[in-house]
Design an enzyme around this catalytic site. Structure first.
Site, PDB file in Angstrom:
ATOM      1  N   LYS A 108       0.855  -1.194   0.000  1.00  0.00           N
ATOM      2  CA  LYS A 108       0.000   0.000   0.000  1.00  0.00           C
ATOM      3  C   LYS A 108       0.884   1.235   0.000  1.00  0.00           C
ATOM      4  O   LYS A 108       1.794   1.345   0.828  1.00  0.00           O
ATOM      5  CB  LYS A 108      -0.898   0.003   1.232  1.00  0.00           C
ATOM      6  CG  LYS A 108      -2.006  -1.022   1.154  1.00  0.00           C
ATOM      7  CD  LYS A 108      -3.165  -0.480   0.344  1.00  0.00           C
ATOM      8  CE  LYS A 108      -4.318  -1.466   0.304  1.00  0.00           C
ATOM      9  NZ  LYS A 108      -5.368  -1.004  -0.633  1.00  0.00           N
ATOM     10  N   ASP A 138      -0.147  -0.450  -4.608  1.00  0.00           N
ATOM     11  CA  ASP A 138      -1.543  -0.005  -4.656  1.00  0.00           C
ATOM     12  C   ASP A 138      -1.659   1.393  -4.087  1.00  0.00           C
ATOM     13  O   ASP A 138      -1.483   1.599  -2.886  1.00  0.00           O
ATOM     14  CB  ASP A 138      -2.427  -0.989  -3.868  1.00  0.00           C
ATOM     15  CG  ASP A 138      -3.899  -0.661  -4.022  1.00  0.00           C
ATOM     16  OD1 ASP A 138      -4.226   0.318  -4.736  1.00  0.00           O
ATOM     17  OD2 ASP A 138      -4.731  -1.389  -3.437  1.00  0.00           O
ATOM     18  N   GLU A 166      -1.307  -0.550  -9.060  1.00  0.00           N
ATOM     19  CA  GLU A 166      -2.758  -0.687  -8.917  1.00  0.00           C
ATOM     20  C   GLU A 166      -3.384   0.673  -8.662  1.00  0.00           C
ATOM     21  O   GLU A 166      -3.011   1.367  -7.719  1.00  0.00           O
ATOM     22  CB  GLU A 166      -3.062  -1.654  -7.769  1.00  0.00           C
ATOM     23  CG  GLU A 166      -4.533  -1.942  -7.590  1.00  0.00           C
ATOM     24  CD  GLU A 166      -4.757  -3.084  -6.599  1.00  0.00           C
ATOM     25  OE1 GLU A 166      -3.976  -4.066  -6.606  1.00  0.00           O
ATOM     26  OE2 GLU A 166      -5.714  -2.996  -5.815  1.00  0.00           O
ATOM     27  N   ASP A 192      -8.573  -0.715 -10.200  1.00  0.00           N
ATOM     28  CA  ASP A 192      -9.303  -1.281  -9.055  1.00  0.00           C
ATOM     29  C   ASP A 192     -10.514  -0.393  -8.739  1.00  0.00           C
ATOM     30  O   ASP A 192     -11.645  -0.739  -9.096  1.00  0.00           O
ATOM     31  CB  ASP A 192      -8.371  -1.403  -7.844  1.00  0.00           C
ATOM     32  CG  ASP A 192      -9.055  -2.034  -6.640  1.00  0.00           C
ATOM     33  OD1 ASP A 192     -10.180  -2.523  -6.785  1.00  0.00           O
ATOM     34  OD2 ASP A 192      -8.468  -2.048  -5.536  1.00  0.00           O
ATOM     35  N   LYS A 216     -13.842  -7.618  -7.830  1.00  0.00           N
ATOM     36  CA  LYS A 216     -14.356  -8.181  -6.589  1.00  0.00           C
ATOM     37  C   LYS A 216     -15.744  -8.726  -6.881  1.00  0.00           C
ATOM     38  O   LYS A 216     -16.518  -8.080  -7.592  1.00  0.00           O
ATOM     39  CB  LYS A 216     -14.430  -7.103  -5.502  1.00  0.00           C
ATOM     40  CG  LYS A 216     -13.069  -6.477  -5.183  1.00  0.00           C
ATOM     41  CD  LYS A 216     -13.204  -5.481  -4.036  1.00  0.00           C
ATOM     42  CE  LYS A 216     -11.849  -5.016  -3.532  1.00  0.00           C
ATOM     43  NZ  LYS A 216     -11.223  -3.993  -4.373  1.00  0.00           N
TER      44      LYS A 216
HETATM   45 MG    MG Z   1      -6.734  -1.707  -4.562  1.00  0.00          MG
END
Ligand code: MG
Length: 330
Positions: A108, A138, A166, A192, A216
């Protein structure tokens, strides 16, 4: 699928609202609330984040109902590969220890209150401790194009084994612009946040705004819908979770098995919860999790039971989403 009175009744009869402490703060959360229920296929999880509107939450409900009651394509795949996830924390070792061995780690970055140098330090720490791991970064859409390019240059110069960035930037237009500019560094980007709604994946593909889609199951309304969307978009897919218990993750793992993507799934997130609903949680062993249905055990359901006011809140939300589902049909 249609929410019949029988389905409703069974969901209400089996619904359990749980409140589970997080290992480290993630997405600003220290506790994760979920609602589990049981259908003829087994247990399903409904866990739209509490700030989501009912419209969105009702799409998540559709996915859960399909998993518990609907027709789901079968698979013979027994395990799928998953990536480890490193939140934006100082102690890299402690945060990655629960994942055991892994081939891919998602780091992250671009978190509020942190600098680009903090991100680079974290990347370097991971490189030192896990020299063989491939890396994903990300940014949750929080970089400007210029910042993303700066990082890309560093990654290129330092020969960091990057799988992709991402959601480096926020909008589809910015993603498309950045994707062009990243070609000289041979760096891929994955969408995403840009693919949260059912109509998004195709929009991203048509705008040539990503090389890879992070999908997702829940926000796309279920496995069948997600399969259809992946096929339509025609891009490689990474199946990811939304901070679920092993019950929710089992649905994602099933989709990943059906999609057979070359990319490891972002489904090792059960390790981010301090407790799970089963004694055999879907936490990775050697970078893989099993593809299987999960039945919560009774002790866990009792122990993790949410406070009364939160249970009431979720049951009311469930009622509202039932009504939305019925409206949509008529
Ligand atoms: Mg993500």
């Amino acid at each position: 699928m249609e929410i019949t009175p029988e389905i409703k009744e069974q969901i209400l009869a089996t619904a359990k609202v749980l409140s589970i402490p997080m290992r480290t703060k993630f997405r600003g959360l220290t506790t994760r609330e979920v609602l589990l229920f049981e259908g003829p296929n087994g247990w399903a999880e409904w866990s739209p984040f509490t700030e989501y509107e009912d419209e969105e939450a009702s799409i998540w409900l559709k996915a859960a109902i399909e998993w518990a009651f609907g027709d789901i394509p079968k698979t013979d795949v027994k395990t799928i590969k998953v990536n480890a996830t490193l939140p934006a924390v100082k102690d890299v070792r402690a945060a990655l220890a629960p994942f055991g061995k892994f081939e891919v780690v998602k780091i992250k970055v671009a978190e509020a209150g942190q600098t680009l140098q903090d991100d680079l330090d974290r990347i370097h720490q991971v490189r030192e401790r896990y020299p063989d791991a491939r890396i994903r970064l990300d940014a949750n859409g929080n970089w400007e194009i210029e910042t993303a390019l700066k990082i890309a240059k560093t990654i290129y110069q330092e020969n960091i084994p990057l799988e992709y960035l991402e959601q480096p930037v926020r909008t589809i237009a910015e993603m498309a612009e950045l994707k062009l500019k990243l070609q000289e560094f041979n760096i891929k980007i994955a969408a995403d946040e840009s693919v949260r709604k059912v109509s998004d994946p195709l929009a991203v593909a048509q705008a040539n705004a990503a090389d890879i889609l992070v999908l997702k199951v829940a926000p796309l309304g279920g496995i069948n819908n997600a399969l259809h969307i992946a096929k339509e978009a025609g891009l490689p897919v990474v199946v990811s979770s939304a901070l679920e218990t092993s019950v929710g993750i089992s649905m994602g793992a099933h989709l990943a098995a059906l999609l057979n993507s070359e990319y490891a799934s972002g489904l090792a997130t059960a390790a981010l919860l301090t407790e799970d609903v089963t004694d055999s949680p879907l936490i990775p062993i050697n970078g893989e999790i099993p593809v299987t249905r999960i039945t919560p055990n009774k002790n866990a359901l009792t122990k993790l039971q949410a406070p009364e006011d939160r249970t009431e809140w979720w049951m009311e939300r469930l009622g509202l989403c039932f009504r939305l589902g019925a409206l949509e049909k008529s």
